[in-house]
Scaffold this active site. Sequence first.
Site, short mmCIF file in Angstrom:
data_model
loop_
_atom_site.label_atom_id
_atom_site.label_comp_id
_atom_site.label_asym_id
_atom_site.label_seq_id
_atom_site.Cartn_x
_atom_site.Cartn_y
_atom_site.Cartn_z
N SER A 54 0.84 -1.20 0.00
CA SER A 54 0.00 0.00 0.00
C SER A 54 0.87 1.25 0.00
O SER A 54 2.09 1.18 0.15
CB SER A 54 -0.92 0.01 1.24
OG SER A 54 -0.17 0.33 2.41
N SER A 56 0.83 3.83 2.18
CA SER A 56 0.78 4.57 3.44
C SER A 56 2.12 5.13 3.88
O SER A 56 2.18 6.02 4.72
CB SER A 56 0.21 3.67 4.55
OG SER A 56 1.12 2.64 4.86
N LYS A 116 5.14 0.93 9.62
CA LYS A 116 4.91 2.36 9.87
C LYS A 116 6.16 2.94 10.53
O LYS A 116 7.10 2.24 10.88
CB LYS A 116 3.70 2.57 10.80
CG LYS A 116 2.40 1.92 10.37
CD LYS A 116 1.77 2.59 9.17
CE LYS A 116 0.46 1.90 8.78
NZ LYS A 116 -0.12 2.47 7.54
N SER A 224 -3.15 6.81 5.68
CA SER A 224 -2.54 5.79 6.52
C SER A 224 -3.43 5.46 7.71
O SER A 224 -3.81 6.35 8.48
CB SER A 224 -1.17 6.29 7.03
OG SER A 224 -0.61 5.38 7.96
#
Length: 276
Positions: A54, A56, A116, A224
Amino acid sequence: MKRGLTKRGRTGQMAKAGEKKDGGLVETIKTIFWALVIAGIFRTLFFQPFWIPSGSMKDTLLIGDFLFVNKMAYGYSRYSCPFSMCPFEGRILESEPERGDVVVFRHPVNGSDFIKRLIGLPGDTVQMRQGRLYLNGSPVEVEPDGQFEEVYARQGPMGYYPQCENAPVGEGGACLKSRYRETLPGGSSHSILNIRDGFFSDNTPLFTVPEGHYFFMGDNRDNSQDSRYARANGGVGFVPAENLIGRADRVMFSSAGRSLFFVWTWRPDRFFKKIE
């Protein structure tokens, strides 16, 4: 003149051929078994492959980046083993992560692996105000850093379209996002992107990170699902220390296409790229 083999002789040769065939099969099974054991040990103790699905973490990490996660960085928990099979609770050989690390962790609810940036340490307060990050009551240093541009087209095997600050954008057009350079306390510096102003992610409650937990955010701040969102709303919430899997240090390979076999979509400039 020599005569043909007797029935007993033929039977003996067939038995030996059968034994050789069975022995070869057994050796093949043993080889596969030990290869899987070695691969499992390597994946558990040293490095785990991770593919970015993804956007994010743009523009630090792009869809199609392939990397190895350093599992020695923070020690080991039950999530270090494949299928969470390590037979212990908590962490062993534990080392504390640093603010600004890009971390792979196990989602506290749905069990998937997320990646993250570590923003809040235990005891920190974290809040977003008008798109600005505040840590322990003070605004984090941020300065403009141009624009991030990508083609508005489907990305990766999932076929997601990127989100654009200059939307609407037609197929094949230039999808733009404002880019900033954010420097966290301690000196870690990285790019962050902005898509829209006034979104929920730009203004949050004041979070206080509990002991034994961490607060994570994506660098693509308006795209996100991270610790700013409660788990009940599909977010991550505070992440327990035992859920940390490892640190992402370097992109090993990258492909912008729907398949790794589309050689013309490889991104050679990202091969072995250090992650900031």
